[in-house]
Design a protein around this motif. Sequence first.
Motif, PDB file in Angstrom:
ATOM      1  N   GLY A   1       8.262  -2.330  -0.438  1.00 49.75           N
ATOM      2  CA  GLY A   1       6.721  -2.421  -1.129  1.00 49.75           C
ATOM      3  C   GLY A   1       6.554  -1.584  -2.511  1.00 49.75           C
ATOM      4  O   GLY A   1       7.508  -1.806  -3.167  1.00 49.75           O
ATOM      5  N   GLY A   2       5.575  -0.753  -2.402  1.00 53.27           N
ATOM      6  CA  GLY A   2       4.920  -0.338  -1.339  1.00 53.27           C
ATOM      7  C   GLY A   2       5.410   0.910  -0.365  1.00 53.27           C
ATOM      8  O   GLY A   2       6.918   0.983  -0.182  1.00 53.27           O
ATOM      9  N   THR A   3       4.918   1.170   0.561  1.00 50.43           N
ATOM     10  CA  THR A   3       5.436   1.989   1.689  1.00 50.43           C
ATOM     11  C   THR A   3       4.645   1.225   3.041  1.00 50.43           C
ATOM     12  O   THR A   3       3.697   1.669   3.296  1.00 50.43           O
ATOM     13  CB  THR A   3       5.006   3.633   1.628  1.00 50.43           C
TER      14      THR A   3
ATOM     15  N   PHE B   1       0.773  -1.073   0.019  1.00 48.53           N
ATOM     16  CA  PHE B   1       0.159   0.224   0.075  1.00 48.53           C
ATOM     17  C   PHE B   1       0.889   1.219  -0.114  1.00 48.53           C
ATOM     18  O   PHE B   1       1.875   1.347   0.495  1.00 48.53           O
ATOM     19  CB  PHE B   1      -0.625   0.158   1.191  1.00 48.53           C
ATOM     20  N   CYS B   2       0.214   2.350  -0.670  1.00 46.47           N
ATOM     21  CA  CYS B   2       0.977   3.733  -0.629  1.00 46.47           C
ATOM     22  C   CYS B   2      -0.171   4.547  -0.413  1.00 46.47           C
ATOM     23  O   CYS B   2      -1.420   4.471  -0.712  1.00 46.47           O
ATOM     24  CB  CYS B   2       1.911   3.953  -1.731  1.00 46.47           C
ATOM     25  N   PRO B   3       0.291   5.903   0.148  1.00 40.26           N
ATOM     26  CA  PRO B   3      -0.765   7.018   0.052  1.00 40.26           C
ATOM     27  C   PRO B   3      -1.315   7.307  -1.105  1.00 40.26           C
ATOM     28  O   PRO B   3      -2.433   7.598  -1.343  1.00 40.26           O
ATOM     29  CB  PRO B   3      -0.068   7.969   0.830  1.00 40.26           C
TER      30      PRO B   3
ATOM     31  N   ILE C   1      -0.299   6.694  -6.013  1.00 35.47           N
ATOM     32  CA  ILE C   1       0.646   6.151  -6.607  1.00 35.47           C
ATOM     33  C   ILE C   1       1.482   7.150  -7.623  1.00 35.47           C
ATOM     34  O   ILE C   1       1.053   7.928  -8.159  1.00 35.47           O
ATOM     35  CB  ILE C   1       0.167   5.091  -7.771  1.00 35.47           C
ATOM     36  N   CYS C   2       2.695   6.961  -7.443  1.00 36.03           N
ATOM     37  CA  CYS C   2       3.508   7.908  -8.147  1.00 36.03           C
ATOM     38  C   CYS C   2       3.521   7.725  -9.636  1.00 36.03           C
ATOM     39  O   CYS C   2       3.326   6.519  -9.949  1.00 36.03           O
ATOM     40  CB  CYS C   2       5.275   7.725  -7.792  1.00 36.03           C
ATOM     41  N   LEU C   3       3.906   8.446 -10.514  1.00 39.23           N
ATOM     42  CA  LEU C   3       3.732   8.742 -11.983  1.00 39.23           C
ATOM     43  C   LEU C   3       4.845   7.519 -12.518  1.00 39.23           C
ATOM     44  O   LEU C   3       4.433   6.955 -13.457  1.00 39.23           O
ATOM     45  CB  LEU C   3       4.261   9.874 -12.376  1.00 39.23           C
ATOM     46  N   TYR C   4       5.854   7.276 -11.870  1.00 39.89           N
ATOM     47  CA  TYR C   4       6.717   6.243 -12.534  1.00 39.89           C
ATOM     48  C   TYR C   4       6.785   4.958 -11.724  1.00 39.89           C
ATOM     49  O   TYR C   4       7.542   4.229 -12.072  1.00 39.89           O
ATOM     50  CB  TYR C   4       8.200   6.942 -12.173  1.00 39.89           C
ATOM     51  N   CYS C   5       5.852   4.691 -10.907  1.00 38.03           N
ATOM     52  CA  CYS C   5       5.832   3.500  -9.824  1.00 38.03           C
ATOM     53  C   CYS C   5       5.601   2.300 -10.846  1.00 38.03           C
ATOM     54  O   CYS C   5       4.547   2.435 -11.676  1.00 38.03           O
ATOM     55  CB  CYS C   5       4.741   3.532  -8.914  1.00 38.03           C
ATOM     56  N   SER C   6       6.277   1.203 -10.411  1.00 34.76           N
ATOM     57  CA  SER C   6       5.811  -0.222 -11.528  1.00 34.76           C
ATOM     58  C   SER C   6       5.915  -1.368 -10.235  1.00 34.76           C
ATOM     59  O   SER C   6       5.907  -2.196 -10.739  1.00 34.76           O
ATOM     60  CB  SER C   6       6.973  -0.390 -12.380  1.00 34.76           C
TER      61      SER C   6
HETATM   62  S1  SF4 Z   1       5.883   2.150  -4.063  1.00 30.29           S
HETATM   63 FE1  SF4 Z   1       7.354   3.798  -4.204  1.00 30.29          FE
HETATM   64  S2  SF4 Z   1       7.153   4.586  -6.265  1.00 30.29           S
HETATM   65 FE2  SF4 Z   1       5.399   3.265  -5.878  1.00 30.29          FE
HETATM   66  S3  SF4 Z   1       3.689   4.563  -5.336  1.00 30.29           S
HETATM   67 FE3  SF4 Z   1       4.533   3.649  -3.563  1.00 30.29          FE
HETATM   68  S4  SF4 Z   1       6.097   5.468  -2.991  1.00 30.29           S
HETATM   69 FE4  SF4 Z   1       5.711   5.844  -5.162  1.00 30.29          FE
END
Ligand code: SF4
Length: 531
Positions: free
Chosen positions: A255-257, A203-205, A207-212
């Motif tokens: 993760g994730g965060t 999970f993350c707050p 999703i970043c543009l470049y996240c895979s």
């Molecule tokens: S895993 Fe990292 S890159 Fe992907 S959404 Fe979360 S913080 Fe952003």
Amino acid sequence: MKQIYAYLKGLDYAQDIGPLIKAFFRECDIKTINIDEAEEEKKREEARIKRGHGQIDVPETVGRVNFLLEDEAFSIDAEIYGRKAGASEDFSERDENTYQNQGDPDRRMYRNHLHRALYRVLSEISGKVLPWGTLTGVRPTKQVLDMRLRGFSPKEIISYYENEYLASPAKARLALKVTENESRLLEGLTFDDTYSLYIGVPFCPSICLYCSFSAYPYEKFKAYAEPYVEALLKEIEATALMMKNKRLISIYFGGGTPTTMSADQLRAIIRKIKACFDLKDLREWTIEAGRPDSITREKLMAMKEEGITRISVNPQSMQQKTLDLIGRRHTVEDVINAFKLARECGFDNINMDLIAGLNGEVLSDFTDTLEKVGELEPDSITVHTLAVKRAARLNAEMDSYADSLSKETGLMTEAAEKYMAEKGYEPYYLYRQKNMSDNLENVGYAKPGKEGLYNVLIMEECHTIAACGPGASSKLVRSDECFGGGFLNEAEDGEYKVRKIERTENVKSVKDYVERTDEMIERKRKLFSDI
Ligand code: SF4
């Protein structure tokens, strides 16, 4: 997205050629197609491609590429020939000292020659020079390590990198420095009887543009949080039993965060690990607290009280316009506050991740970020280079973002290297991913004694990793008595062990993970059945 078609005579070299073309034209999709001569001619005629770019003629053809970019403005028709003889002239007279890596030496020689020829044409067409030359693999340090083991001097290694891979001396020197520091860090460790534990939190707050990665926006998927924790606790318990014959030396939550989870959930996961695993040999326990917008005093205190030794607070950039563009949904102030709070809570080993080459950034943005992060005096700083991954939104929406791709990434990584040296940070691990900006690298820099051991262990693939959670990849590393590869500490009677690696991966989707936890456990049990 623009396409480049590389028509190959046979697909022997397809795996090698695709990434090199991509390194020059990262905004394009590369397709390698196997065609015979007749088809090749027909294709060329149909495409009415102009001849003229960089034909390199050498005696014997071992590979050939015609590549067409589907845009008249960039039409290319280049023929690249490799030759059988003379690809490694620089070392050919050195009999017993001749550098021989593992694998088929002929194939390697042809491939390297083909690479150099292709590189020169691509460089001419694009006007670009790649600091790592033709090296496109994940670990450009691997060969440096191998050559050091065989007694080559730094000067010889740098010269080999220049001649064989057209790499810059600066990058060869960086690789040398990293291998020296890695060797120092891993000294005295044994690998066959140890392992690391990885926990993936999906999970993350936002999703970043470049996240895979396997990351889900928490608000939308929070219904899965509790079932995920339950499934994870079950997997952790089963994994501890499988690994009871090895010594656990590092734990990493990624993760994730991980800090997207509540303080109670984090505590529950940590306590389960403490209850199930023998931690007497544990050297490091890292939890990525990556996103400042996921960090609270309560979570930091929970981690500190439970004995976590190292965390990451990751700004990526200290430019607000960039944070907004990449969808981080937090401010520069949030980063500073989260970092200071972590220090207040007693963390004395904090890493900060940065990305060079983020969309819209120029060198001065990046150096300003370096300064702002430097003022906080983190214990380590990891400088990534933006990679456009297939699964990322940045890739899917490349048409909208192509114009904002940074053209100064190389200058940024150079500036980072200089800044780190001035501030007393040493480069200690280095790796690359597919489709990185200008084919550059990710480098972990740390103050002496503050390095992340897990980072080196996973990069050098020198020991087993048991991994739990969605998308987590476990690997069993076995040593063998063969020559070549492996890590240098494994020298025995003048030979070096090679490491055999087997892997198994958990399903990426959190829903599937929760529903198929038993199957994930079974996969791992099979992998670790005889350890
Ligand atoms: S895993 Fe990292 S890159 Fe992907 S959404 Fe979360 S913080 Fe952003």
